[in-house]
Write a protein that holds these residues in place. Structure first.
Motif, PDB file in Angstrom:
ATOM      1  N   TYR A  69      68.524 -18.512  -3.075  1.00 32.03           N
ATOM      2  CA  TYR A  69      68.218 -19.564  -1.893  1.00 32.03           C
ATOM      3  C   TYR A  69      69.238 -19.235  -0.861  1.00 32.03           C
ATOM      4  O   TYR A  69      68.712 -19.712   0.457  1.00 32.03           O
ATOM      5  CB  TYR A  69      68.612 -20.955  -2.693  1.00 32.03           C
TER       6      TYR A  69
ATOM      7  N   LYS B 265      67.857 -19.155   3.441  1.00 36.40           N
ATOM      8  CA  LYS B 265      68.157 -19.854   4.707  1.00 36.40           C
ATOM      9  C   LYS B 265      69.191 -19.304   5.695  1.00 36.40           C
ATOM     10  O   LYS B 265      69.583 -19.895   6.415  1.00 36.40           O
ATOM     11  CB  LYS B 265      68.999 -21.373   3.843  1.00 36.40           C
TER      12      LYS B 265
ATOM     13  N   GLY C 255      74.800 -25.735   0.085  1.00 40.42           N
ATOM     14  CA  GLY C 255      73.290 -25.983  -0.137  1.00 40.42           C
ATOM     15  C   GLY C 255      72.391 -25.257  -0.899  1.00 40.42           C
ATOM     16  O   GLY C 255      71.575 -26.012  -1.653  1.00 40.42           O
TER      17      GLY C 255
ATOM     18  N   GLU D 151      73.299 -26.449  -4.764  1.00 40.15           N
ATOM     19  CA  GLU D 151      72.835 -27.613  -4.826  1.00 40.15           C
ATOM     20  C   GLU D 151      71.303 -27.575  -5.221  1.00 40.15           C
ATOM     21  O   GLU D 151      70.628 -28.223  -6.135  1.00 40.15           O
ATOM     22  CB  GLU D 151      72.981 -28.487  -3.573  1.00 40.15           C
ATOM     23  N   ARG D 152      70.725 -26.544  -4.650  1.00 40.74           N
ATOM     24  CA  ARG D 152      69.176 -26.598  -4.633  1.00 40.74           C
ATOM     25  C   ARG D 152      68.765 -25.889  -5.886  1.00 40.74           C
ATOM     26  O   ARG D 152      68.004 -26.136  -6.537  1.00 40.74           O
ATOM     27  CB  ARG D 152      68.871 -25.540  -3.522  1.00 40.74           C
TER      28      ARG D 152
ATOM     29  N   THR E 280      69.683 -28.651  -8.690  1.00 38.93           N
ATOM     30  CA  THR E 280      68.358 -29.544  -8.664  1.00 38.93           C
ATOM     31  C   THR E 280      67.280 -28.936  -9.441  1.00 38.93           C
ATOM     32  O   THR E 280      66.686 -29.394 -10.130  1.00 38.93           O
ATOM     33  CB  THR E 280      68.177 -29.850  -7.191  1.00 38.93           C
TER      34      THR E 280
END
Lengths: 337, 337
Positions: free
Chosen positions: A251, A255, A287, A290-291, A294
């Motif tokens: 991830y 990004k 981030g 976090e992703r 999740t």
């Protein structure tokens, strides 16, 4: 502190209270397997079986057995077999990773060298599949052999794709489904098969195992990045050093700008240490964690939905509780990122 | 010549003419197994399956099938499974021995490293046992798993007893029965079981396999001492360098004086090269090889007696012929000592 020394701490304790006594019987049965080997081999087998793990796979077999009918000797045996396959795979993993300690004890590879450990993993594996062939229903032993094959094949694919920045998220998910979730799913699926459940229940329990195993591996991957060695009870920050690209890192790469990617690429290929602080300085590190968290939590939500085919029972609740426990561990990872 | 380079020559050709076509079908089936793996793994499996061996185990399964009734698909499958187990064990052997070439091709360990080879052996092994679980009679898959376990356990015992001058002849025989004869016996025994033979025939065919396998390993051990690399088609004189005490060496030690034993001991522990000439200068070397050859030839005589339970058939004759062929190879070893 020597970075290869595992801290003496409390690793996560899964909520297996309901089957605590049963798990102790399985522990005894696993130890008893050592005695079925030639005297020259017994001590090696006994050693690697003793460095007791969390016994997640046997616990899942027992809880699913209870939740879908009753726990029989066949469920206990399933637990023993899957744990032996798991132990065999750890013995071989430790050779490949050059790991010196596992749960604060020297690994077989460190104690007796790679050659003996290759063979030790092999006999454990062969023994597990010999036990599996004792089931009257050959579909059971076939599924166990298949899951074992998936574990090894998943490890091969992972080894192949080390340092490969083109690894995609679906490819990563396929690898962890094979290397980790396959044995979890064998435990829950086959426990339902042994109780002659309807195809719908068998399928649901298989999916529960796959999802739980996948979420567990993502948690383990996040822990490696953000965890604290003294509470995790094992050496961390090793995945990136070994070129293993896990979900949070994938991830992060997704990004990152081209400039950031080039920098990450260089650090990865040069085996430069990358911890929280360093990664956070490069791209949207929080981030990415976090992703990943999740993603795993969504998977656990689906795993709980899988359980809705089951009637009410303490074991059913315990299976839900396991997902809730993992949920909390994931929250901690998010907080630590 | 680089001593690790295997000479391009003709290794022994076993008398398998009767099942030549059937063996080609098995060859195709073995190759086809590779395609059942994930695309990332297929090429590795295909490579190690291709470096074609003598296919002794499939040939024994086919010939015993024919000699005890008829060759069915189940016999062909038995041949494929046992050969896959054998290939898996060779992949792991080559890691331990640090072997660079096998039948003139780079080993998996040399090509892709130890880590990948550990896993490659594992998936082959798991795949073989998955195929084995397809038999309706779970006794078949159990026996295959058991024989596989014996192969690995025999290798462990051998590894343990390297450089151990106290190794006794019965202990050595037990080790080679496990590491080599067990798979031969699985081929001949299970081929008879698949044809629903009487217990007497099943037992006799099991014994034939055990004796043939034992004699074969003793031949291989003698060849390592006295053979000629250019005709053997493989690297020789490696057993003693690795501390492997084989039957001729055990006999040599048995007859050596204390002074000779001390000398042999020192050479062994220091890894000094020991070939025919050197050994002959120390103790009764020819006598020791002679005795090992005689032991193996007696074993082959008993193997031929085992076959007397069978009715007359071309396959029965072929099974006799295999022992006669090995007899001749042993005579050559004696002559070369």
């Amino acid at each position: 502190m020597n970075p290869t020394i595992t801290a003496d701490a409390s690793p996560p304790v899964f909520p297996f209270e309901l089957v605590r006594n049963e798990l102790e019987m399985i522990e005894t049965a696993i130890q008893a397997q050592a005695r079925s080997f030639e005297p020259g081999i017994e001590a090696y087998v006994s050693y690697v079986c003793k460095s007791s793990g969390k016994r997640i796979r046997p616990a899942l077999a027992l809880l699913t057995g209870g939740a879908t009918g009753a726990v029989t000797d066949e469920h206990r045996k399933l637990g023993v077999i899957l744990e032996l396959v798991h132990i065999a795979s750890l013995v071989h993993d430790d050779i490949m990773d050059g790991a010196e300690l596992r749960r604060n004890l020297p690994t077989a590879a460190a104690k007796w060298g790679a050659s003996l450990s290759v063979l030790l993993g092999d006999v454990l594996f062969a023994h597990a599949l010999e036990l599996a062939s004792e089931y009257n229903d050959s579909a059971i032993s076939r599924a166990i052999a298949r899951a074992s094959r998936d574990v090894c094949a998943g490890e091969i694919l992972q080894t192949q794709r080390r340092y490969d920045l083109n690894l995609s998220v679906p490819e990563y998910l396929k690898i962890i489904e094979m290397k980790t979730a396959a044995l979890f799913a064998a435990a829950t699926h086959l426990a339902a098969v042994l109780n002659d459940c309807t195809p719908a229940v068998q399928e649901a329990m298989k999916n529960y195992g796959l999802r739980l195993g996948t979420a567990y591996q993502i948690y383990d991957d996040c822990l490696d990045l953000v965890g604290d060695e003294s509470t995790a009870g094992k050496t961390l920050r090793t995945d990136l050093l070994k070129g293993k690209l896990t979900l949070p890192v994938l991830y992060l790469l997704e990004k990152a700008t081209n400039h950031q990617k080039t920098k990450l690429n260089r650090m990865l290929l040069n085996g430069e240490p990358m911890d929280t602080t360093i990664l956070a300085g490069i791209a949207d590190y929080e981030g990415a964690v976090e992703r990943a968290v999740t993603f795993a939590k969504d998977m656990l939500k689906d795993a709980r939905k899988d359980l809705m085919v089951l009637g009410d029972s303490p074991q059913h609740h315990a299976l839900i509780e396991i997902t809730a426990y993992l949920d909390k561990l994931l929250d901690k990872c998010r907080a630590a990122a």
